[in-house]
Enzyme design. Structure first.
Site, PDB file in Angstrom:
ATOM      1  CB  CYS A  77      -1.110  -0.352   1.054  1.00 17.00           C
ATOM      2  SG  CYS A  77      -0.681  -1.199   3.008  1.00 17.00           S
ATOM      3  CB  CYS A  83      -0.408   2.256   9.355  1.00 17.24           C
ATOM      4  SG  CYS A  83      -0.904   2.816   8.140  1.00 17.24           S
ATOM      5  CB  CYS A 174      -5.990  -2.217   5.926  1.00 13.23           C
ATOM      6  SG  CYS A 174      -4.984  -2.208   7.724  1.00 13.23           S
ATOM      7  CD  GLN A 299      -1.327 -11.330  23.569  1.00  7.64           C
ATOM      8  OE1 GLN A 299      -0.971  -9.883  22.433  1.00  7.64           O
ATOM      9  NE2 GLN A 299      -1.166 -10.826  24.820  1.00  7.64           N
ATOM     10  CE1 TYR A 328       0.968  -4.648  36.542  1.00 11.84           C
ATOM     11  CE2 TYR A 328       2.796  -6.335  36.628  1.00 11.84           C
ATOM     12  CZ  TYR A 328       2.068  -5.087  36.937  1.00 11.84           C
ATOM     13  OH  TYR A 328       3.263  -4.720  37.695  1.00 11.84           O
ATOM     14  CD  GLU A 349      -5.991  -6.167  34.098  1.00 11.65           C
ATOM     15  OE1 GLU A 349      -5.617  -6.318  33.806  1.00 11.65           O
ATOM     16  OE2 GLU A 349      -6.530  -4.323  33.946  1.00 11.65           O
ATOM     17  CG  ASP A 399       1.690  -9.671  29.421  1.00 14.54           C
ATOM     18  OD1 ASP A 399       2.402  -8.746  28.830  1.00 14.54           O
ATOM     19  OD2 ASP A 399       0.547 -10.216  28.850  1.00 14.54           O
ATOM     20  CB  CYS A 426       4.508  -4.816  23.549  1.00 12.25           C
ATOM     21  SG  CYS A 426       3.604  -3.746  25.280  1.00 12.25           S
TER      22      CYS A 426
END
Ligand SMILES: C[S@@+](CC[C@H](N)C(=O)[O-])C[C@H]1O[C@@H](n2cnc3c(N)ncnc32)[C@H](O)[C@@H]1O
Length: 468
Positions: A77, A83, A174, A299, A328, A349, A399, A426
């Site tokens: 694209c 993005c 997309c 996720q 978490y 959490e 996490d 992450c």
């Protein structure tokens, strides 16, 4: 070249791109001075313009590619660099660069000089993998240089321009989401352009109706949710859009309207109205079925989510009698996935609605050896809020969000005396920072595995197993 060089804002120069920095910019060096180059990939020689100069580094943008990289890939694209960012780099090289970034971060920031990954797990499906997309309606369209002159700038349905809260790039296609998403986008755009009452919301003036079009896809189920987020409740006004989507996309199994009257630019509504089907989709991971509502966390890559959790399972190497803490835990996905291997699992959490989803999912899958506790982990353990009747853990899974663990949580974690800690992250930068604290308190890095959850984007997911 050192810091006193003549390089300054406005300098134009030739650069060889040597590697990729965390976040996706190309890295060039002149002597040891680092120049981060936007939209450049390793192996390219570029003619670049320096737009920022700081004490230890500079940032530049590409004016011309003088020599193409051997790792260059044909892109799908024309807006990939806004993005997904890494689409022009071959997938194999994306993995090599991401693995180097993790190793470099642990060596430099964590002080683990000999750190290396034990494994990198690539994604089998590198396009059409995202199970959730959030497109924004806007009266302020960002127009690319490559788009024809004179296009209407008063309507856009798409994604934010990097760094611009008020400008939206109109997206027709997309390649990261399932193909059916393009059809939904195109119908939604067409209806809005034909019905002037369907005005996009303006975050500057707070006038307008339509805020977001969110789509959630089942990968291991045929479920498909469309969530239209508006700034107030008006079913009649919304009906041309909802009617046409339901008429032309029979694959939709769920349609909801979240109403967000606040100024905060989020798709999370204060309340939700069910317009069609179920207020959730089902998704399967392994033997488990999860119920995911519009605002639940899940996720974003279902197929790799399962791979990630299996890697966690492998690293723990269960005997069957373990007490596991899932810190978490969000909607409990990891803990529930692993519960059949363990004696008991406790999820912690802070968000109540996530805990409610976790409990629903435990019931739905008849999992009885899990319990979820509401906890703000910044202070929970340190301030002695853990009920005495809850047994101490053998294994702790953490996490946390991108910011990593709160320093008080990291300092306290070794006091739980778990034999193993599995840290899923992450953000390797905060993971390496927290790893150093755990290491100084007696936990050694035993294994590290990077799982690519986000092909073509600079995002990284990394798992580290610590043991005593
Ligand atoms: C990366 S998500 C983890 C989700 C989950 N492990 C999964 O795989 O679906 C991070 C989670 O940490 C939670 N969180 C953030 N800050 C927290 C805090 N101070 N105490 C407890 N939970 C927190 C967020 O609500 C979010 O659900």
């Amino acid at each position: 070249m050192n810091d006193t060089v003549v390089l300054k804002r406005g300098t134009e120069l030739e650069l060889d791109i040597q590697s990729l920095a965390y976040g996706g910019m190309g890295v060039a060096k002149i002597d040891n001075f680092v120049i981060f180059v936007k939209n450049a990939i390793p192996g390219q020689k570029v003619f670049a313009y320096v737009y920022k100069k700081r004490k230890g580094y500079a940032e530049a943008s590409v004016k011309e590619v003088l020599k193409e990289s051997e790792y260059a890939e044909k892109v799908h694209c024309n807006h990939y660099y806004i993005c997904s960012k890494l689409q022009s780099l071959s997938y194999d090289q994306q993995i090599i660069e991401k693995a180097n970034q993790v190793e470099d971060t642990f060596r430099r920031l964590g002080g683990f000089l000999k750190f290396s990954l034990d494994n990198t797990v690539i994604a089998k499906q590198i396009f059409n993998y995202r199970n959730k997309m959030e497109f924004t309606f806007s009266p302020h369209r960002w127009v690319l240089d490559s788009e024809p002159e004179g296009v209407d700038r008063s309507f856009a349905l798409g994604l934010h321009m990097t760094g611009r809260y008020d400008k939206i790039l109109d997206i027709h296609s997309c390649h990261i989401q399932p193909k059916i998403g393009d059809r939904i986008l195109s119908i939604a755009r067409d209806v809005c352009l034909k019905n002037p009452q369907l005005r996009p919301y303006d975050p500057k003036t707070h006038i307008g109706f339509l805020r977001f079009l969110m789509i959630r896809y089942g990968f291991n189920t045929p479920d498909l949710m469309v969530n239209i987020v508006t700034s107030y409740n008006d079913m009649n006004k919304l009906s041309p859009l909802t009617d046409r989507l339901l008429e032309e996309v029979p694959e939709i199994t769920s349609m909801v309207n979240n109403v967000n009257t606040r100024k905060a630019d989020v798709a999370f509504g204060e309340y939700e109205t069910l317009l069609y089907g179920n207020p959730y989709i089902h998704e399967k991971l392994g033997d488990l079925t999860y119920e995911i509502s519009a605002n639940s966390f899940f996720q974003t890559n279902t197929l790799q989510g399962e791979v990630l959790y299996k890697e966690v399972e492998k690293l723990i190497d269960f005997k069957g009698d373990e007490i596991v803490y899932d810190l978490y835990c969000g909607t409990g996905t990891i803990g529930l996935f692993l519960a059949q291997n363990a004696k008991e699992v406790y999820g912690f959490e802070v968000i109540r609605s996530a805990l409610e989803d976790a409990e629903k999912n435990a019931d739905f899958n008849n999992i009885e050896n899990v319990q979820f506790l509401k906890a703000n982990l910044d202070t929970y353990f340190k301030s002695g809020q853990l009920p005495k009747k809850i047994p101490r853990p053998d294994v702790v899974i953490v996490d946390p969000p991108r910011a990593g663990m709160h320093p008080d949580m990291t300092q306290y974690l070794p006091k739980l005396k778990a034999k193993k800690i599995v840290y899923v992250s992450c953000n390797p930068t905060t993971q390496a920072r927290d790893a150093k604290i755990l290491h100084d308190k007696g936990y050694k890095i035993n294994k590290a595995v990077m799982v690519d959850m986000f092909p073509h984007t600079p995002h990284i997911e990394n798992i580290v197993l610590f043991s005593k």
